[in-house]
Design a protein around this motif. Structure first.
Motif, PDB file in Angstrom:
ATOM      1  N   GLU A 134      28.602  18.622 -19.405  1.00 20.04           N
ATOM      2  CA  GLU A 134      27.667  18.426 -18.278  1.00 20.04           C
ATOM      3  C   GLU A 134      26.598  19.599 -18.259  1.00 20.04           C
ATOM      4  O   GLU A 134      25.315  19.271 -18.013  1.00 20.04           O
ATOM      5  CB  GLU A 134      28.404  18.883 -17.068  1.00 20.04           C
ATOM      6  N   LEU A 135      26.817  20.667 -18.769  1.00 24.10           N
ATOM      7  CA  LEU A 135      25.791  21.805 -18.796  1.00 24.10           C
ATOM      8  C   LEU A 135      24.715  21.254 -19.830  1.00 24.10           C
ATOM      9  O   LEU A 135      23.617  21.492 -19.673  1.00 24.10           O
ATOM     10  CB  LEU A 135      26.445  23.094 -19.732  1.00 24.10           C
ATOM     11  N   GLU A 136      25.058  20.833 -20.958  1.00 24.65           N
ATOM     12  CA  GLU A 136      24.098  20.240 -21.895  1.00 24.65           C
ATOM     13  C   GLU A 136      23.215  19.174 -21.573  1.00 24.65           C
ATOM     14  O   GLU A 136      22.208  19.046 -21.631  1.00 24.65           O
ATOM     15  CB  GLU A 136      24.926  19.775 -23.396  1.00 24.65           C
ATOM     16  N   ASP A 137      23.822  18.111 -20.502  1.00 21.24           N
ATOM     17  CA  ASP A 137      23.172  17.206 -19.744  1.00 21.24           C
ATOM     18  C   ASP A 137      22.066  17.535 -18.720  1.00 21.24           C
ATOM     19  O   ASP A 137      21.042  17.381 -18.878  1.00 21.24           O
ATOM     20  CB  ASP A 137      24.103  16.062 -19.321  1.00 21.24           C
ATOM     21  N   VAL A 138      22.690  18.596 -18.006  1.00 22.48           N
ATOM     22  CA  VAL A 138      21.830  18.845 -16.714  1.00 22.48           C
ATOM     23  C   VAL A 138      20.691  20.160 -17.075  1.00 22.48           C
ATOM     24  O   VAL A 138      19.591  19.921 -16.712  1.00 22.48           O
ATOM     25  CB  VAL A 138      22.925  19.623 -15.438  1.00 22.48           C
ATOM     26  N   PHE A 139      21.075  20.834 -18.014  1.00 22.52           N
ATOM     27  CA  PHE A 139      20.246  22.032 -18.309  1.00 22.52           C
ATOM     28  C   PHE A 139      19.648  21.898 -19.688  1.00 22.52           C
ATOM     29  O   PHE A 139      18.608  22.593 -20.051  1.00 22.52           O
ATOM     30  CB  PHE A 139      21.155  23.284 -18.374  1.00 22.52           C
ATOM     31  N   ASP A 140      19.739  20.734 -20.514  1.00 24.49           N
ATOM     32  CA  ASP A 140      19.207  20.236 -21.563  1.00 24.49           C
ATOM     33  C   ASP A 140      19.470  21.712 -22.693  1.00 24.49           C
ATOM     34  O   ASP A 140      18.105  21.924 -23.308  1.00 24.49           O
ATOM     35  CB  ASP A 140      17.602  20.166 -21.358  1.00 24.49           C
ATOM     36  N   VAL A 141      20.266  21.933 -22.741  1.00 20.41           N
ATOM     37  CA  VAL A 141      20.841  22.989 -23.801  1.00 20.41           C
ATOM     38  C   VAL A 141      21.649  22.504 -24.881  1.00 20.41           C
ATOM     39  O   VAL A 141      22.263  21.194 -24.531  1.00 20.41           O
ATOM     40  CB  VAL A 141      21.345  24.159 -23.288  1.00 20.41           C
ATOM     41  N   VAL A 142      21.896  22.916 -25.998  1.00 20.56           N
ATOM     42  CA  VAL A 142      23.098  22.730 -26.924  1.00 20.56           C
ATOM     43  C   VAL A 142      24.155  23.925 -26.742  1.00 20.56           C
ATOM     44  O   VAL A 142      23.489  25.074 -27.010  1.00 20.56           O
ATOM     45  CB  VAL A 142      22.620  22.432 -28.171  1.00 20.56           C
ATOM     46  N   VAL A 143      25.077  23.736 -26.551  1.00 15.74           N
ATOM     47  CA  VAL A 143      26.273  24.806 -26.493  1.00 15.74           C
ATOM     48  C   VAL A 143      27.027  25.128 -27.856  1.00 15.74           C
ATOM     49  O   VAL A 143      27.617  23.943 -27.835  1.00 15.74           O
ATOM     50  CB  VAL A 143      27.204  24.855 -25.278  1.00 15.74           C
ATOM     51  N   PRO A 144      26.636  25.792 -28.798  1.00 16.21           N
ATOM     52  CA  PRO A 144      27.396  25.884 -29.860  1.00 16.21           C
ATOM     53  C   PRO A 144      28.952  26.510 -29.848  1.00 16.21           C
ATOM     54  O   PRO A 144      29.243  26.916 -28.896  1.00 16.21           O
ATOM     55  CB  PRO A 144      26.506  26.948 -30.722  1.00 16.21           C
ATOM     56  N   ALA A 145      29.473  25.824 -30.714  1.00 15.51           N
ATOM     57  CA  ALA A 145      31.095  26.021 -30.628  1.00 15.51           C
ATOM     58  C   ALA A 145      31.229  27.662 -30.635  1.00 15.51           C
ATOM     59  O   ALA A 145      32.196  27.950 -29.804  1.00 15.51           O
ATOM     60  CB  ALA A 145      31.692  25.410 -31.924  1.00 15.51           C
ATOM     61  N   VAL A 146      30.467  28.300 -31.200  1.00 14.56           N
ATOM     62  CA  VAL A 146      30.847  29.790 -31.298  1.00 14.56           C
ATOM     63  C   VAL A 146      30.648  30.558 -29.902  1.00 14.56           C
ATOM     64  O   VAL A 146      31.074  31.494 -29.868  1.00 14.56           O
ATOM     65  CB  VAL A 146      29.824  30.656 -32.192  1.00 14.56           C
ATOM     66  N   GLU A 147      29.874  29.707 -29.068  1.00 16.04           N
ATOM     67  CA  GLU A 147      29.487  30.325 -27.548  1.00 16.04           C
ATOM     68  C   GLU A 147      30.673  29.696 -26.601  1.00 16.04           C
ATOM     69  O   GLU A 147      30.733  30.290 -25.500  1.00 16.04           O
ATOM     70  CB  GLU A 147      28.308  29.547 -27.041  1.00 16.04           C
ATOM     71  N   ILE A 148      31.705  28.957 -27.411  1.00 12.23           N
ATOM     72  CA  ILE A 148      32.630  28.484 -26.182  1.00 12.23           C
ATOM     73  C   ILE A 148      33.836  29.608 -26.160  1.00 12.23           C
ATOM     74  O   ILE A 148      34.794  29.349 -26.968  1.00 12.23           O
ATOM     75  CB  ILE A 148      33.254  26.975 -26.568  1.00 12.23           C
TER      76      ILE A 148
END
Length: 103
Positions: free
Chosen positions: A66-80
């Protein structure tokens, strides 16, 4: 360029068509997304969403999508990591940081 959890300097969420997302801005959008994923749960002011298992691994994966879709970002695995998802403010700070890196 900093981005406080309630800062207006972090770019607004965008809809898939590039227009402003109707969910709102910033923390409101984060809280709306969390409420969609876990209806009825209290999120505002929480700092233990992962630690208390309010957000489990599958919910976090859905949240990242959802964050990637709504905010147009890519969340790398290292950030999870729990620090980024234990609070709505932490999630917003993550989004701001990722948006700032992408500019």
């Amino acid at each position: 360029r900093g981005c406080a959890p309630t800062s207006s300097t972090c770019p607004s969420p965008r809809a898939a068509d590039g227009g402003l997302n109707l969910k709102g801005h910033g923390m409101d959008a984060i809280l709306d997304i969390l409420d969609e994923l876990r209806p009825g749960a209290a999120f505002a002011g929480r700092t233990d969403l992962v630690d208390s298992r309010e957000l489990d691994s599958l919910t976090i994966i859905a949240l990242v999508a959802e964050l990637e879709d709504v905010f147009d970002v890519v969340v790398p695995a290292v950030e999870i990591v729990p620090e980024n998802f234990n609070s709505p403010e932490g999630i917003w700070a993550l989004v701001c940081r990722l948006r700032a890196q992408d500019l």
